[in-house]
Design an enzyme around this catalytic site. Sequence first.
Site, PDB file in Angstrom:
ATOM      1  N   LYS A 121      21.356  34.666  38.308  1.00  0.00           N
ATOM      2  CA  LYS A 121      20.549  34.626  37.040  1.00  0.00           C
ATOM      3  C   LYS A 121      20.835  33.037  36.542  1.00  0.00           C
ATOM      4  O   LYS A 121      20.056  32.452  36.071  1.00  0.00           O
ATOM      5  CB  LYS A 121      20.844  35.766  36.256  1.00  0.00           C
ATOM      6  CG  LYS A 121      20.093  35.889  34.991  1.00  0.00           C
ATOM      7  CD  LYS A 121      20.528  36.797  33.705  1.00  0.00           C
ATOM      8  CE  LYS A 121      20.957  38.050  34.241  1.00  0.00           C
ATOM      9  NZ  LYS A 121      21.044  39.027  33.151  1.00  0.00           N
ATOM     10  N   LYS A 133      31.184  38.817  34.009  1.00  0.00           N
ATOM     11  CA  LYS A 133      30.787  39.967  33.054  1.00  0.00           C
ATOM     12  C   LYS A 133      32.205  40.943  32.736  1.00  0.00           C
ATOM     13  O   LYS A 133      33.153  40.742  33.435  1.00  0.00           O
ATOM     14  CB  LYS A 133      29.932  40.871  33.903  1.00  0.00           C
ATOM     15  CG  LYS A 133      28.975  41.751  33.028  1.00  0.00           C
ATOM     16  CD  LYS A 133      27.668  41.057  32.643  1.00  0.00           C
ATOM     17  CE  LYS A 133      26.982  41.881  31.524  1.00  0.00           C
ATOM     18  NZ  LYS A 133      25.636  41.042  31.428  1.00  0.00           N
ATOM     19  N   GLY A 172      27.132  39.391  24.123  1.00  0.00           N
ATOM     20  CA  GLY A 172      26.972  40.960  24.213  1.00  0.00           C
ATOM     21  C   GLY A 172      26.372  41.360  25.317  1.00  0.00           C
ATOM     22  O   GLY A 172      25.829  40.774  26.185  1.00  0.00           O
ATOM     23  N   ASP A 173      26.074  42.577  25.340  1.00  0.00           N
ATOM     24  CA  ASP A 173      25.315  43.408  26.311  1.00  0.00           C
ATOM     25  C   ASP A 173      25.448  44.832  25.540  1.00  0.00           C
ATOM     26  O   ASP A 173      25.368  44.821  24.428  1.00  0.00           O
ATOM     27  CB  ASP A 173      26.197  43.184  27.836  1.00  0.00           C
ATOM     28  CG  ASP A 173      25.190  43.857  28.816  1.00  0.00           C
ATOM     29  OD1 ASP A 173      24.572  43.069  29.319  1.00  0.00           O
ATOM     30  OD2 ASP A 173      25.194  45.061  29.295  1.00  0.00           O
TER      31      ASP A 173
HETATM   32  N1  GLU Z   1      24.417  40.298  28.629  1.00  0.00           N
HETATM   33  C1  GLU Z   1      23.267  39.324  28.840  1.00  0.00           C
HETATM   34  C2  GLU Z   1      22.712  39.249  30.297  1.00  0.00           C
HETATM   35  O1  GLU Z   1      22.702  40.361  31.002  1.00  0.00           O
HETATM   36  C3  GLU Z   1      23.544  38.009  28.103  1.00  0.00           C
HETATM   37  C4  GLU Z   1      24.587  37.182  28.845  1.00  0.00           C
HETATM   38  C5  GLU Z   1      25.195  35.900  27.907  1.00  0.00           C
HETATM   39  O2  GLU Z   1      24.352  35.615  27.084  1.00  0.00           O
HETATM   40  O3  GLU Z   1      26.155  35.479  28.407  1.00  0.00           O
HETATM   41  O4  GLU Z   1      22.428  38.231  30.744  1.00  0.00           O
END
Ligand code: GLU
Length: 452
Positions: A121, A133, A172-173
């Site tokens: 991604k 992550k 965040g997530d």
């Molecule tokens: N948690 C988000 C994602 O799944 C954002 C991750 C970020 O901004 O580092 O992409």
Amino acid sequence: MTETLLAVPPVVNDVFASVVARNPHEPEFQQAVHEVLVSIAPVLEAHPEFVESGIVERLVEPERQIIFRVPWVDDAGRLHVNRGFRVQFSSVLGPYKGGLRFHPSVNLSIVKFLGFEQIFKNALTGQGIGGGKGGSDFDPHGRSDAEIMRFCQSFMNELYRHLGEHTDVPAGDIGVGAREIGYLFGQYRKITNRHESGMFTGKGVQWGGAEVRTEATGYGAVFFAEEMLAVRGESLEGKRIAVSGSGNVAIYAIAKAWQLGALPVTASDSSGYIVDDAGIDVDLLRQLKEVERVRISEYAARRSSARFVEGARPWEVAVDIALPSATQNELDIDDATALIANGVRAVAEGANMPTTPGAVAAFQDAGVLFGPGKAANAGGVATSALEMSQNASRQRWSFDDSEAKLRQIMKNVHDSAFDAAARYGYAGDYVVGANSAGFERVAHAMLAQGVI
Ligand code: GLU
């Protein structure tokens, strides 16, 4: 996820078999790896040098995995021990980058699937960010602000040593929003004696955060859907949209859908979904979910045009577009069959891996446009990279300027995925396209940087 792969280079079968053998209790991680390996088979055929230098074998093994104890004391004086994780998957394109998730379902498999997805991604955004992550099996529901703060401080007491603006930059997530990021950043600053703005993204706009970061994932998913529709000469105007979830992604997907002339009619949480034929009232949804933090049924109690359907998901509602924006594997083959029977035209994933492999295949077989999360929800992390740029240069960009940048990034992400799919003979297949375009960039960088 143990079936044999067909018509793919032997390395794909071999690597997948070894991933299953070495990570036997990690079904989500296996699922994420399987999808990528199958998708990149044409890239490996075209680039034997990627196979010869063991790019795939190296990519499925994280560069580093950190698992740690997070002890904390609740308001009644009781001790709790949670488990903390940070999986630093790939730093070949930049510092590890990816969110933290606080949810009782978090385990190593979940964090690894998310970290693995994040590599491709992030590569697809075209920016200088690696993949990682983290999170914890901590459940923030029903916890007081003081408890959340103590948990975040204990979490950071260990994690700080692995972070840094050039090393690893969390965000965040699920379960980690503005409040948690504030406490986590504060503790990092206290321990290190550094106000290092770029070591965390998603910060408050008053203290180093970027405009549009909060809105970016949801806005981006809608922009991505708009791009897919445009290829077929269609627009969002007048389209009925089903959104699942009621967190940050869902709320801003609903808001942007309204702005672009569509009618978002659903939202959900783990208790069920609401359908509102007059269109979702975003202010009410935000009030209930971000301020009062109550169940979604309360929306139907306060708005006469809405009804609450307990214990179900919104995919049974007739819509033109579906935006799964809650969590992994929330849209299965039965849901896909129902959406297809009701005439759905496009699906864009706001969440990470919300659609099961069988459901993805059903959409693609039926000719439904399908935008995988790696592409469709890349706007969040892409705007995180914009936040890092602003922190590094001590600038602040306006909301409109930042949204215009996000809009352009989503167009580029769409076009990269679309072009890569066509190049490899899978025109219109955004899963092959997103995985291939992301992988190509990572693989070239790994080749250049040697066996690390
Ligand atoms: N948690 C988000 C994602 O799944 C954002 C991750 C970020 O901004 O580092 O992409």
